[in-house]
Design a protein around this motif. Structure first.
Motif, PDB file in Angstrom:
ATOM      1  N   ARG A  51       0.829  -1.194   0.000  1.00 63.59           N
ATOM      2  CA  ARG A  51       0.000   0.000   0.000  1.00 63.59           C
ATOM      3  C   ARG A  51       0.872   1.255   0.000  1.00 63.59           C
ATOM      4  O   ARG A  51       2.092   1.182   0.140  1.00 63.59           O
ATOM      5  CB  ARG A  51      -0.914  -0.005   1.217  1.00 63.59           C
ATOM      6  CG  ARG A  51      -1.919  -1.144   1.219  1.00 63.59           C
ATOM      7  CD  ARG A  51      -2.694  -1.185   2.522  1.00 63.59           C
ATOM      8  NE  ARG A  51      -3.485   0.019   2.717  1.00 63.59           N
ATOM      9  CZ  ARG A  51      -4.759   0.138   2.364  1.00 63.59           C
ATOM     10  NH1 ARG A  51      -5.392  -0.877   1.786  1.00 63.59           N
ATOM     11  NH2 ARG A  51      -5.420   1.263   2.596  1.00 63.59           N
ATOM     12  N   ASP A  97      -2.960   0.205  -8.486  1.00 65.68           N
ATOM     13  CA  ASP A  97      -4.341   0.487  -8.095  1.00 65.68           C
ATOM     14  C   ASP A  97      -4.390   1.897  -7.543  1.00 65.68           C
ATOM     15  O   ASP A  97      -3.694   2.210  -6.581  1.00 65.68           O
ATOM     16  CB  ASP A  97      -4.769  -0.523  -7.035  1.00 65.68           C
ATOM     17  CG  ASP A  97      -6.055  -0.131  -6.333  1.00 65.68           C
ATOM     18  OD1 ASP A  97      -6.214  -0.467  -5.147  1.00 65.68           O
ATOM     19  OD2 ASP A  97      -6.919   0.514  -6.970  1.00 65.68           O
ATOM     20  N   ASP A  98      -5.232   2.738  -8.144  1.00 59.25           N
ATOM     21  CA  ASP A  98      -5.235   4.139  -7.714  1.00 59.25           C
ATOM     22  C   ASP A  98      -6.466   4.531  -6.916  1.00 59.25           C
ATOM     23  O   ASP A  98      -6.606   5.697  -6.547  1.00 59.25           O
ATOM     24  CB  ASP A  98      -5.077   5.072  -8.923  1.00 59.25           C
ATOM     25  CG  ASP A  98      -6.255   4.990  -9.894  1.00 59.25           C
ATOM     26  OD1 ASP A  98      -6.228   5.708 -10.900  1.00 59.25           O
ATOM     27  OD2 ASP A  98      -7.195   4.205  -9.644  1.00 59.25           O
ATOM     28  N   ASP A  99      -7.363   3.566  -6.647  1.00 59.86           N
ATOM     29  CA  ASP A  99      -8.562   3.965  -5.916  1.00 59.86           C
ATOM     30  C   ASP A  99      -8.877   3.108  -4.693  1.00 59.86           C
ATOM     31  O   ASP A  99      -9.849   3.378  -3.989  1.00 59.86           O
ATOM     32  CB  ASP A  99      -9.771   3.996  -6.860  1.00 59.86           C
ATOM     33  CG  ASP A  99      -9.991   2.675  -7.579  1.00 59.86           C
ATOM     34  OD1 ASP A  99     -10.705   2.677  -8.599  1.00 59.86           O
ATOM     35  OD2 ASP A  99      -9.449   1.644  -7.124  1.00 59.86           O
ATOM     36  N   TYR A 100      -8.084   2.063  -4.444  1.00 66.43           N
ATOM     37  CA  TYR A 100      -8.224   1.249  -3.235  1.00 66.43           C
ATOM     38  C   TYR A 100      -9.649   0.747  -3.023  1.00 66.43           C
ATOM     39  O   TYR A 100     -10.130   0.656  -1.894  1.00 66.43           O
ATOM     40  CB  TYR A 100      -7.785   2.046  -1.994  1.00 66.43           C
ATOM     41  CG  TYR A 100      -6.299   2.203  -1.895  1.00 66.43           C
ATOM     42  CD1 TYR A 100      -5.638   3.166  -2.645  1.00 66.43           C
ATOM     43  CD2 TYR A 100      -5.536   1.394  -1.053  1.00 66.43           C
ATOM     44  CE1 TYR A 100      -4.261   3.312  -2.562  1.00 66.43           C
ATOM     45  CE2 TYR A 100      -4.158   1.532  -0.967  1.00 66.43           C
ATOM     46  CZ  TYR A 100      -3.522   2.490  -1.728  1.00 66.43           C
ATOM     47  OH  TYR A 100      -2.163   2.635  -1.642  1.00 66.43           O
ATOM     48  N   THR A 101     -10.314   0.375  -4.082  1.00 65.69           N
ATOM     49  CA  THR A 101     -11.690  -0.103  -3.922  1.00 65.69           C
ATOM     50  C   THR A 101     -11.796  -1.604  -3.735  1.00 65.69           C
ATOM     51  O   THR A 101     -12.842  -2.108  -3.407  1.00 65.69           O
ATOM     52  CB  THR A 101     -12.544   0.299  -5.140  1.00 65.69           C
ATOM     53  OG1 THR A 101     -11.934  -0.225  -6.324  1.00 65.69           O
ATOM     54  CG2 THR A 101     -12.683   1.795  -5.238  1.00 65.69           C
ATOM     55  N   GLY A 102     -10.745  -2.333  -3.970  1.00 64.17           N
ATOM     56  CA  GLY A 102     -10.773  -3.777  -3.820  1.00 64.17           C
ATOM     57  C   GLY A 102      -9.843  -4.237  -2.724  1.00 64.17           C
ATOM     58  O   GLY A 102      -9.211  -3.446  -2.035  1.00 64.17           O
ATOM     59  N   SER A 103      -9.741  -5.567  -2.576  1.00 58.24           N
ATOM     60  CA  SER A 103      -8.951  -6.141  -1.498  1.00 58.24           C
ATOM     61  C   SER A 103      -7.449  -6.058  -1.736  1.00 58.24           C
ATOM     62  O   SER A 103      -6.668  -6.136  -0.803  1.00 58.24           O
ATOM     63  CB  SER A 103      -9.332  -7.607  -1.302  1.00 58.24           C
ATOM     64  OG  SER A 103      -8.911  -8.371  -2.429  1.00 58.24           O
ATOM     65  N   THR A 109      -8.844  -5.679  -8.855  1.00 56.88           N
ATOM     66  CA  THR A 109      -8.557  -4.505  -8.024  1.00 56.88           C
ATOM     67  C   THR A 109      -7.754  -3.452  -8.783  1.00 56.88           C
ATOM     68  O   THR A 109      -7.898  -2.263  -8.536  1.00 56.88           O
ATOM     69  CB  THR A 109      -7.745  -4.935  -6.793  1.00 56.88           C
ATOM     70  OG1 THR A 109      -8.538  -5.791  -5.983  1.00 56.88           O
ATOM     71  CG2 THR A 109      -7.288  -3.740  -5.978  1.00 56.88           C
ATOM     72  N   TYR A 110      -6.916  -3.902  -9.706  1.00 53.75           N
ATOM     73  CA  TYR A 110      -5.882  -3.054 -10.265  1.00 53.75           C
ATOM     74  C   TYR A 110      -6.302  -2.399 -11.573  1.00 53.75           C
ATOM     75  O   TYR A 110      -6.983  -3.002 -12.399  1.00 53.75           O
ATOM     76  CB  TYR A 110      -4.592  -3.856 -10.435  1.00 53.75           C
ATOM     77  CG  TYR A 110      -4.059  -4.282  -9.080  1.00 53.75           C
ATOM     78  CD1 TYR A 110      -4.531  -5.441  -8.457  1.00 53.75           C
ATOM     79  CD2 TYR A 110      -3.148  -3.490  -8.398  1.00 53.75           C
ATOM     80  CE1 TYR A 110      -4.087  -5.804  -7.192  1.00 53.75           C
ATOM     81  CE2 TYR A 110      -2.689  -3.851  -7.143  1.00 53.75           C
ATOM     82  CZ  TYR A 110      -3.173  -5.000  -6.544  1.00 53.75           C
ATOM     83  OH  TYR A 110      -2.740  -5.354  -5.293  1.00 53.75           O
ATOM     84  N   ASP A 111      -5.872  -1.167 -11.726  1.00 52.31           N
ATOM     85  CA  ASP A 111      -6.310  -0.341 -12.841  1.00 52.31           C
ATOM     86  C   ASP A 111      -5.311  -0.312 -13.985  1.00 52.31           C
ATOM     87  O   ASP A 111      -5.685  -0.064 -15.133  1.00 52.31           O
ATOM     88  CB  ASP A 111      -6.536   1.092 -12.341  1.00 52.31           C
ATOM     89  CG  ASP A 111      -7.503   1.131 -11.176  1.00 52.31           C
ATOM     90  OD1 ASP A 111      -7.071   1.403 -10.039  1.00 52.31           O
ATOM     91  OD2 ASP A 111      -8.701   0.869 -11.408  1.00 52.31           O
TER      92      ASP A 111
END
Length: 123
Positions: A51, A97-103, A109-111
């Motif tokens: 993170r 991942d730029d929005d931390y919406t997944g686990s 999760t990753y963009d």
């Protein structure tokens, strides 16, 4: 955002290798970064993630052998791999991942994704 992974190669069992992933852009320090791998004929699987505050987590089979860390000054994330086994052979991908919406454990999760770097562990 572009990710460039490098550092793969051919290593003997028990050997070590460090993968690198450099990320373009000015907001790298905010990203959660992950490493995944995909062996021939298998699905892409989670390896490790870190993170923005440097909290790390690993797949169970990698704990104690792999270390993920980041250098925000270099926009880079690394995967140090020790005690390599033939079953670690795979293409390794870095992801952001730029929005931390997944686990953080799932590919969804990753963009953003890098192109992959090959690791072969063989004697």
């Amino acid at each position: 955002v572009q990710l460039q992974a490098s550092g793969g190669g051919v290593v003997q069992p028990g050997g070590t290798l460090r993968l690198s992933c450099v990320v373009s852009g000015r907001t790298f320090s905010r990203y959660r970064m992950g490493w995944f791998r995909q062996a021939p004929g298998k699905e892409r699987e989670f390896v490790a993630a870190i993170r923005n505050g440097a909290t790390t987590y690993y797949a169970d089979s990698m704990k104690g052998r792999f270390t993920i860390y980041r250098d925000n000054a270099k926009n880079a994330v690394y995967l140090q791999m020790d005690s390599l086994k033939p079953e670690d052979t795979a293409v390794y991908y870095c992801a952001a991942d730029d929005d931390y919406t997944g686990s953080g454990y799932s590919t969804s999760t990753y963009d953003y994704w890098g192109q992959g770097t090959d690791l072969t562990v063989s004697s």
